[in-house]
Motif scaffolding. Structure first.
Motif, PDB file in Angstrom:
ATOM      1  N   ARG A 121     -64.115  -8.608 -50.681  1.00  0.00           N
ATOM      2  CA  ARG A 121     -65.459  -8.333 -51.203  1.00  0.00           C
ATOM      3  C   ARG A 121     -65.758  -9.238 -52.390  1.00  0.00           C
ATOM      4  NH1 ARG A 121     -66.774  -4.797 -55.001  1.00  0.00           N
ATOM      5  NH2 ARG A 121     -64.860  -3.555 -54.759  1.00  0.00           N
ATOM      6  N   TRP A 122     -64.782  -9.405 -53.283  1.00  0.00           N
ATOM      7  CA  TRP A 122     -64.980 -10.307 -54.418  1.00  0.00           C
ATOM      8  C   TRP A 122     -65.275 -11.729 -53.946  1.00  0.00           C
ATOM      9  CZ3 TRP A 122     -60.430  -9.017 -58.323  1.00  0.00           C
ATOM     10  CH2 TRP A 122     -60.673  -7.749 -58.898  1.00  0.00           C
ATOM     11  N   LEU A 123     -64.502 -12.195 -52.964  1.00  0.00           N
ATOM     12  CA  LEU A 123     -64.695 -13.557 -52.470  1.00  0.00           C
ATOM     13  C   LEU A 123     -66.007 -13.687 -51.724  1.00  0.00           C
ATOM     14  CD1 LEU A 123     -61.049 -14.374 -51.297  1.00  0.00           C
ATOM     15  CD2 LEU A 123     -62.174 -15.071 -53.429  1.00  0.00           C
ATOM     16  N   ASP A 124     -66.412 -12.641 -51.019  1.00  0.00           N
ATOM     17  CA  ASP A 124     -67.718 -12.650 -50.333  1.00  0.00           C
ATOM     18  C   ASP A 124     -68.860 -12.825 -51.331  1.00  0.00           C
ATOM     19  OD1 ASP A 124     -66.597 -12.257 -47.832  1.00  0.00           O
ATOM     20  OD2 ASP A 124     -66.975 -10.093 -47.788  1.00  0.00           O
ATOM     21  N   GLN A 125     -68.768 -12.094 -52.454  1.00  0.00           N
ATOM     22  CA  GLN A 125     -69.873 -12.101 -53.417  1.00  0.00           C
ATOM     23  C   GLN A 125     -69.734 -13.186 -54.483  1.00  0.00           C
ATOM     24  OE1 GLN A 125     -69.386  -7.999 -54.580  1.00  0.00           O
ATOM     25  NE2 GLN A 125     -68.124  -8.465 -56.364  1.00  0.00           N
ATOM     26  N   GLY A 126     -68.542 -13.808 -54.564  1.00  0.00           N
ATOM     27  CA  GLY A 126     -68.338 -14.916 -55.484  1.00  0.00           C
ATOM     28  C   GLY A 126     -67.937 -14.531 -56.889  1.00  0.00           C
ATOM     29  N   HIS A 127     -67.651 -13.253 -57.123  1.00  0.00           N
ATOM     30  CA  HIS A 127     -67.239 -12.801 -58.453  1.00  0.00           C
ATOM     31  C   HIS A 127     -66.618 -11.413 -58.330  1.00  0.00           C
ATOM     32  CE1 HIS A 127     -70.735 -10.106 -58.420  1.00  0.00           C
ATOM     33  NE2 HIS A 127     -71.438 -11.146 -57.994  1.00  0.00           N
ATOM     34  N   ASP A 128     -65.931 -10.962 -59.396  1.00  0.00           N
ATOM     35  CA  ASP A 128     -65.362  -9.623 -59.363  1.00  0.00           C
ATOM     36  C   ASP A 128     -66.431  -8.590 -59.713  1.00  0.00           C
ATOM     37  OD1 ASP A 128     -65.690  -9.672 -62.121  1.00  0.00           O
ATOM     38  OD2 ASP A 128     -63.555  -9.715 -62.588  1.00  0.00           O
ATOM     39  N   ASP A 129     -66.035  -7.334 -59.847  1.00  0.00           N
ATOM     40  CA  ASP A 129     -67.023  -6.268 -60.074  1.00  0.00           C
ATOM     41  C   ASP A 129     -67.628  -6.309 -61.469  1.00  0.00           C
ATOM     42  OD1 ASP A 129     -66.658  -5.338 -57.509  1.00  0.00           O
ATOM     43  OD2 ASP A 129     -65.075  -3.928 -58.079  1.00  0.00           O
ATOM     44  N   ALA A 130     -67.010  -7.090 -62.368  1.00  0.00           N
ATOM     45  CA  ALA A 130     -67.572  -7.254 -63.706  1.00  0.00           C
ATOM     46  C   ALA A 130     -68.416  -8.521 -63.807  1.00  0.00           C
ATOM     47  CB  ALA A 130     -66.446  -7.285 -64.742  1.00  0.00           C
ATOM     48  N   GLY A 131     -68.557  -9.237 -62.695  1.00  0.00           N
ATOM     49  CA  GLY A 131     -69.357 -10.453 -62.690  1.00  0.00           C
ATOM     50  C   GLY A 131     -68.608 -11.709 -63.081  1.00  0.00           C
ATOM     51  N   LYS A 132     -67.303 -11.617 -63.294  1.00  0.00           N
ATOM     52  CA  LYS A 132     -66.518 -12.791 -63.685  1.00  0.00           C
ATOM     53  C   LYS A 132     -66.123 -13.599 -62.457  1.00  0.00           C
ATOM     54  CE  LYS A 132     -63.338 -12.302 -66.814  1.00  0.00           C
ATOM     55  NZ  LYS A 132     -62.163 -11.815 -67.571  1.00  0.00           N
ATOM     56  N   PRO A 133     -66.101 -14.929 -62.581  1.00  0.00           N
ATOM     57  CA  PRO A 133     -65.665 -15.761 -61.447  1.00  0.00           C
ATOM     58  C   PRO A 133     -64.210 -15.488 -61.107  1.00  0.00           C
ATOM     59  CG  PRO A 133     -65.881 -17.076 -63.448  1.00  0.00           C
ATOM     60  CD  PRO A 133     -66.470 -15.735 -63.757  1.00  0.00           C
ATOM     61  N   VAL A 134     -63.908 -15.488 -59.806  1.00  0.00           N
ATOM     62  CA  VAL A 134     -62.554 -15.200 -59.336  1.00  0.00           C
ATOM     63  C   VAL A 134     -61.863 -16.511 -58.980  1.00  0.00           C
ATOM     64  CG1 VAL A 134     -61.177 -14.076 -57.539  1.00  0.00           C
ATOM     65  CG2 VAL A 134     -63.198 -12.921 -58.481  1.00  0.00           C
ATOM     66  N   VAL A 135     -60.652 -16.682 -59.507  1.00  0.00           N
ATOM     67  CA  VAL A 135     -59.842 -17.863 -59.235  1.00  0.00           C
ATOM     68  C   VAL A 135     -58.598 -17.436 -58.457  1.00  0.00           C
ATOM     69  CG1 VAL A 135     -58.417 -19.667 -60.260  1.00  0.00           C
ATOM     70  CG2 VAL A 135     -60.627 -19.121 -61.271  1.00  0.00           C
ATOM     71  N   MET A 136     -58.382 -18.041 -57.297  1.00  0.00           N
ATOM     72  CA  MET A 136     -57.179 -17.778 -56.507  1.00  0.00           C
ATOM     73  C   MET A 136     -56.085 -18.746 -56.949  1.00  0.00           C
ATOM     74  SD  MET A 136     -58.104 -15.274 -54.652  1.00  0.00           S
ATOM     75  CE  MET A 136     -56.660 -15.171 -53.595  1.00  0.00           C
ATOM     76  N   LEU A 137     -54.904 -18.198 -57.272  1.00  0.00           N
ATOM     77  CA  LEU A 137     -53.801 -19.004 -57.789  1.00  0.00           C
ATOM     78  C   LEU A 137     -52.593 -18.835 -56.877  1.00  0.00           C
ATOM     79  CD1 LEU A 137     -52.491 -20.784 -59.907  1.00  0.00           C
ATOM     80  CD2 LEU A 137     -52.173 -18.766 -61.361  1.00  0.00           C
ATOM     81  N   ASP A 138     -52.262 -19.900 -56.147  1.00  0.00           N
ATOM     82  CA  ASP A 138     -51.151 -19.878 -55.200  1.00  0.00           C
ATOM     83  C   ASP A 138     -49.840 -20.078 -55.959  1.00  0.00           C
ATOM     84  OD1 ASP A 138     -49.491 -20.113 -52.928  1.00  0.00           O
ATOM     85  OD2 ASP A 138     -51.103 -21.032 -51.781  1.00  0.00           O
ATOM     86  N   THR A 139     -48.909 -19.129 -55.819  1.00  0.00           N
ATOM     87  CA  THR A 139     -47.640 -19.209 -56.546  1.00  0.00           C
ATOM     88  C   THR A 139     -46.503 -19.732 -55.667  1.00  0.00           C
ATOM     89  OG1 THR A 139     -47.017 -16.915 -56.017  1.00  0.00           O
ATOM     90  CG2 THR A 139     -48.337 -17.279 -58.005  1.00  0.00           C
ATOM     91  N   ARG A 140     -46.839 -20.210 -54.470  1.00  0.00           N
ATOM     92  CA  ARG A 140     -45.810 -20.668 -53.543  1.00  0.00           C
ATOM     93  C   ARG A 140     -45.497 -22.148 -53.736  1.00  0.00           C
ATOM     94  NH1 ARG A 140     -48.357 -19.672 -48.000  1.00  0.00           N
ATOM     95  NH2 ARG A 140     -50.131 -20.539 -49.158  1.00  0.00           N
ATOM     96  N   GLU A 173     -56.196 -23.379 -70.609  1.00  0.00           N
ATOM     97  CA  GLU A 173     -57.614 -23.482 -70.969  1.00  0.00           C
ATOM     98  C   GLU A 173     -58.512 -23.458 -69.740  1.00  0.00           C
ATOM     99  OE1 GLU A 173     -58.452 -26.767 -73.500  1.00  0.00           O
ATOM    100  OE2 GLU A 173     -57.094 -26.110 -75.117  1.00  0.00           O
ATOM    101  N   ALA A 174     -58.061 -24.049 -68.623  1.00  0.00           N
ATOM    102  CA  ALA A 174     -58.875 -24.104 -67.411  1.00  0.00           C
ATOM    103  C   ALA A 174     -59.059 -22.726 -66.789  1.00  0.00           C
ATOM    104  CB  ALA A 174     -58.238 -25.048 -66.398  1.00  0.00           C
ATOM    105  N   LEU A 175     -58.173 -21.782 -67.131  1.00  0.00           N
ATOM    106  CA  LEU A 175     -58.241 -20.439 -66.558  1.00  0.00           C
ATOM    107  C   LEU A 175     -58.943 -19.440 -67.475  1.00  0.00           C
ATOM    108  CD1 LEU A 175     -54.585 -20.257 -65.158  1.00  0.00           C
ATOM    109  CD2 LEU A 175     -56.677 -20.679 -63.858  1.00  0.00           C
ATOM    110  N   ALA A 176     -59.311 -19.861 -68.659  1.00  0.00           N
ATOM    111  CA  ALA A 176     -59.935 -18.962 -69.630  1.00  0.00           C
ATOM    112  C   ALA A 176     -61.268 -18.426 -69.115  1.00  0.00           C
ATOM    113  CB  ALA A 176     -60.148 -19.690 -70.956  1.00  0.00           C
ATOM    114  N   GLY A 177     -61.497 -17.129 -69.341  1.00  0.00           N
ATOM    115  CA  GLY A 177     -62.753 -16.505 -68.987  1.00  0.00           C
ATOM    116  C   GLY A 177     -62.920 -16.186 -67.511  1.00  0.00           C
TER     117      GLY A 177
END
Length: 275
Positions: A121-140, A173-177
């Protein structure tokens, strides 16, 4: 008709005081049920990948959950036509997955997690429920990411998980906010990564609950491209949790297996191992 092989993957961060005493118990149980795969026992918890008949897997899971330490362990399943492991191994290690940082302390609680349905749902709408942009971080590791990952994910091209703390610190810094969602195959690395990021001051970080495999199971392949690399003879699973199919080499027309597709030459588009 041949009965399918049931593959299970599970882990739990839980303090295990005497892994050496537990090892023969697990080995005897798996041998009695003719299960194959790998079980890792560590002071910070358990990680397992096993395959066998439906009956054998069900008996093992009942036996495992009868131990109070693992009563609530979550099991992820997939099916295959052949046994993907050659033997059963029960290994003792210092960490479930090596980070070379302080061990996970389960008594202090897990990192915040996001359910696959919520993430979609977050990815569909482009942000989380607080309106913040969502960043996917692959740890593999980089070669796993090359098989498939989420759309527009951050991929630091690490060769081993112990590199993660240093590389994420250098990109702070790139992940801030932003709301950061760490993910991996089954949840171990992304949980450990999320806990570490919390401890060093990231204030909005989640782990994908159950990893890619649970995401596939619950919502399919939405916002994901490619397949998911797995560490057994199947090599990779698609969004239906079925083994990936061979592809045809455009140069020599040979059928190239999923594992052969990982060769550097094939990835670069130069030639396949059969050319």
């Amino acid at each position: 008709m041949q009965s399918p092989i049931i593959n299970i993957a599970a882990y739990k961060f839980i303090s295990i005081d005497d892994t050496a005493a537990d090892k023969p118990r697990f080995l005897d149980q798996c041998n009695a049920l003719a299960l194959k795969g790998t079980i890792l026992l560590t002071p910070e918890g358990i990680n397992l990948f096993l395959a066998g008949t439906r009956t054998a897997i069900d008996v093992f899971v009942l036996w495992l959950r009868a131990d109070a330490r693992f009563a609530d362990i979550e099991i992820k399943e997939s099916a295959s036509t052949e046994q993907p492991f050659n033997k059963i191994l029960v290994k003792l290690k210092a960490e479930i997955i090596t980070m070379k940082m302080p061990l996970i302390q389960p008594e202090k609680g897990r990192a915040p997690s996001v359910l696959p349905t919520t993430l979609k749902r977050w990815l569909d709408q482009g942000h989380d429920d607080a309106g913040k942009p969502v960043v996917m971080l692959d740890t593999r590791n980089a070669f796993e990411v090359d098989v498939g990952t989420f759309d527009q994910t951050i991929d630091y091209r690490i060769d081993k998980f112990s590199e993660f703390p240093a590389v994420v610190a250098s990109h702070r810094e790139a992940l801030a906010g932003k709301t950061i969602v760490t993910f991996c195959t089954g949840g171990i690395r992304c949980e450990k990564a999320a806990i570490h990021m919390q401890e060093v001051g990231f204030d909005s970080v989640y782990q994908l609950d159950g990893g890619i495999l649970k995401y596939f199971e619950e919502v399919g392949g939405a916002h994901y491209h490619g397949d998911c690399f797995v560490f057994d003879q199947r090599t990779a699973l698609n969004a239906q949790l079925a083994p990936s199919l061979p592809v045809q080499c455009p140069a020599c027309t040979a059928q190239v297996s999923p594992r052969e597709q990982l060769s550097a030459e094939f990835v670069a588009g130069e030639r396949c191992p059969h050319c």
